[in-house]
Scaffold this active site. Structure first.
Site, PDB file in Angstrom:
ATOM      1  N   SER A  24       4.199 106.826  74.768  1.00  0.00           N
ATOM      2  CA  SER A  24       5.449 105.998  74.002  1.00  0.00           C
ATOM      3  C   SER A  24       6.770 106.631  74.315  1.00  0.00           C
ATOM      4  O   SER A  24       7.644 106.164  74.182  1.00  0.00           O
ATOM      5  CB  SER A  24       5.343 106.403  72.593  1.00  0.00           C
ATOM      6  OG  SER A  24       5.303 107.660  72.239  1.00  0.00           O
TER       7      SER A  24
ATOM      8  N   SER B 298       1.778 110.849  75.084  1.00  0.00           N
ATOM      9  CA  SER B 298       2.963 110.069  75.179  1.00  0.00           C
ATOM     10  C   SER B 298       4.154 110.873  75.975  1.00  0.00           C
ATOM     11  O   SER B 298       5.179 110.374  76.198  1.00  0.00           O
ATOM     12  CB  SER B 298       3.555 109.959  73.631  1.00  0.00           C
ATOM     13  OG  SER B 298       2.749 109.058  73.162  1.00  0.00           O
TER      14      SER B 298
ATOM     15  N   LYS C 183      14.586 110.972  72.290  1.00  0.00           N
ATOM     16  CA  LYS C 183      13.908 109.642  71.869  1.00  0.00           C
ATOM     17  C   LYS C 183      14.323 109.551  70.555  1.00  0.00           C
ATOM     18  O   LYS C 183      14.305 110.415  69.584  1.00  0.00           O
ATOM     19  CB  LYS C 183      12.474 110.108  72.109  1.00  0.00           C
ATOM     20  CG  LYS C 183      11.332 109.137  71.747  1.00  0.00           C
ATOM     21  CD  LYS C 183       9.886 109.520  72.205  1.00  0.00           C
ATOM     22  CE  LYS C 183       8.680 108.758  71.799  1.00  0.00           C
ATOM     23  NZ  LYS C 183       7.418 109.406  72.244  1.00  0.00           N
TER      24      LYS C 183
END
Length: 473
Positions: A157, A181, A82
């Site tokens: 997220s 997330s 990420k």
């Protein structure tokens, strides 16, 4: 039956095939990179393509294997990282245009742990601005789509991570979780994950210029999203390697002591002030039946008040955010994210000054209540959200949208606030989309949670198999 392409295989299968000499790291990584480039144009899950470098790394691993054998458990397995954690020489953008030049001087410990285990990074995945939404879109990288349905959110997220892993861009995707997330994206796409408990995995960015707030340190964790439970287990065993940069991490073995059988599971459908959708109730009942069939003792219980814990945790975090993060949001964030923060603060008024300190102290009371519950019931099967998957931009559609997506996520926030591990699996479908449930456990017993998730997955199937059928000729 035709053999599956490499991009459909689990990390466990790929690692075994490479060890047995049935394939090479180069073949695995090349096939996965080709898949990434074939589908990412539509999904926009990977926003930093590292495919060419990954293939070169895979060749080096093959040469090493020829001379010395496989180097580690994830030898040659493709992974994604990420964009809100550091990877040496890459930008840690956190979904913000102003951070495009924030080039990392070194790898974050979690990245090192995966690559030291032989994993090969093929790309970096998308996140919303400041990683602070339950969907994934931003002005820098654009919107990430859900591989099941363009209408739906991929979660946030770590939405880029979930979309990547479920569409075949590697069987393991790194993500992180401060309020959900890892779990929002897994629930949105039918992936599986376990949000580690406090102290389980290392967290630190070498590029950081200031320490995170105390609540961010206590609530945020690094983890993985995968298609299959066994891959979460495989990755986590390497990901927990100790790193002294993280003052909270404890070097605790991944596998804990055996418990007396049958293991007792507390079960609740309680969604408090939010109405439970029938599909959520069905999914919970299905998961309960799977656990009963696997030999667990499942008992319907009342837990300490999750509504109070979740709301308190979110308001406390908002209090910290308003002091330590809001200036950056105001200066560098889009008009949309600034408007959303205004709405966050109205819906979840930040605790301030003495009140914030008192509420943070009260956190111990909540943890103590749950510690006592988990002594009797080492696992708790519970809702994650009260409703199935939401539209991709629903949380930006005013206060009603925020409440429908984030405000109802009390079962999510509460586990971050208390620091307990919690896993996600989807035992059912509704209108062609996965429907998820959550399993909570004691700190440092992610292994027990994964056992329970696997018991459900074994009986209901791997969701990605349904998704991959759409690619069949």
């Amino acid at each position: 039956m035709a053999e599956k392409p490499v991009w459909q295989l689990s990390a466990s299968e790929l690692a075994q095939k490479i060890v047995r000499g049935e394939t090479t790291a180069e073949a695995v990584v090349t096939g996965t990179v080709e898949r990434m480039r074939a589908v990412n144009t539509d999904l926009n899950a990977v926003v930093d393509d590292m495919g060419d470098e990954a293939i070169e790394t895979a060749r080096s691993l093959d040469a090493l294997r020829s001379s010395a054998g496989p180097v580690a458990p994830l030898h040659g397995v493709p992974v994604t990282i990420k964009v809100n954690v550091d990877q040496k020489g890459r930008s840690t953008t956190n979904g913000v245009k102003a951070f495009s030049d924030n080039v990392a001087p070194d790898d974050a410990p979690f990245v090192k742990n995966l690559t030291n285990a032989g994993a090969v990074v093929i790309g970096r995945t998308n996140t919303p601005e400041f990683s602070f939404r339950a969907t994934t879109t931003n002005e820098l990288h654009g919107r990430t789509s859900n591989p099941w349905n363009e209408w739906a959110s991929p979660g946030g997220s770590s939405g880029g991570a979930s979309a990547a892993v479920m569409s075949g861009m590697g069987p393991i995707a790194h993500g992180n979780d401060i309020g959900g997330s890892l779990r929002f994206p897994a629930a949105a796409t039918g992936a599986v994950t376990v949000k580690p408990g406090l102290g389980r995995t290392p967290a630190w960015n070498p590029s950081q210029k200031a320490e995170r707030g105390m609540l961010a340190q206590l609530m945020s964790v690094q983890g993985v999203i995968c298609r299959e439970v066994r891959d979460v287990r495989l990755a986590m065993k390497s990901a927990i390697a100790y790193d002294p940069h993280d003052p909270w991490q404890a070097p605790v073995p991944f596998e804990g002591p055996d418990l007396e059988k049958p293991i007792k599971v507390g079960f609740t459908r309680n969604t408090y002030q939010f109405e439970a959708h029938p599909a959520i109730v069905r999914a919970l009942d299905t998961a309960r039946d799977c656990l009963l069939d696997a030999g667990y003792e499942v008992v319907e219980i009342e837990t300490p008040d999750i509504s109070e814990i979740g709301e308190t945790g979110y308001r406390a975090l908002m209090g910290e955010v308003s002091v330590l993060m809001l200036n950056d949001v105001r200066r560098h964030g889009s008009l949309e994210i600034n408007r959303m923060f205004d709405e966050y603060f109205e819906l979840f008024p930040p605790f301030k000054d003495d009140e914030l300190l008192h509420q943070m102290a009260r956190r111990s009371h909540f943890i103590r209540q749950w510690n006592l519950l988990l002594e009797d019931y080492p696992l708790v099967l519970c809702p994650f959200l009260p409703s199935p998957t939401y539209a991709w931009n629903r949380d930006a559609e005013g206060k009603d949208g925020i409440m429908e997506v984030l405000g109802c996520g009390i079962w999510s926030f509460a586990m971050n606030y208390m620091g307990f591990p919690a896993g996600i699996v989807s035992p059912g479908m509704h209108e062609g989309m996965p429907v998820a449930v959550q399993v909570v456990g004691k700190r440092f017993r992610e292994d027990l949670i994964l056992d329970a998730l696997e018991a459900v997955e074994t009986r209901t199937g791997v969701m990605a198999d349904e998704l991959f059928k759409r690619d069949a000729p």
